[in-house]
Design a protein around this motif. Structure first.
Motif: not given
Length: 65
Positions: A51-65
């Motif tokens: 769950y947390f790795v998925n959100w971390k990878l999505l934050s790079f793709v979606w440019r969040i934070g």
């Protein structure tokens, strides 16, 4: 009188276990389950990590934070 289509346990319910049976008294109702508990925690850890790795990878793709 036989009842067709009705399960046998409903027509004649099983007898209760005798009171002197100590098979479950030593280990509780579920018996010994250390392997099951370990397996549950392994899967819980895997899902939390995923769950947390998925959100971390999505934050790079979606440019969040």
């Amino acid at each position: 009188m036989p009842l067709y289509g009705v399960p046998q346990g409903i027509v004649t319910p099983p007898r209760p276990a005798p009171a002197g049976d100590d098979a479950d008294a030593e280990h509780g109702i579920g018996g010994r389950t250390p392997g099951t508990v370990i397996l549950v925690f392994v899967f819980l850890l895997a899902f939390v990590l995923y769950y947390f790795v998925n959100w971390k990878l999505l934050s790079f793709v979606w440019r969040i934070g």
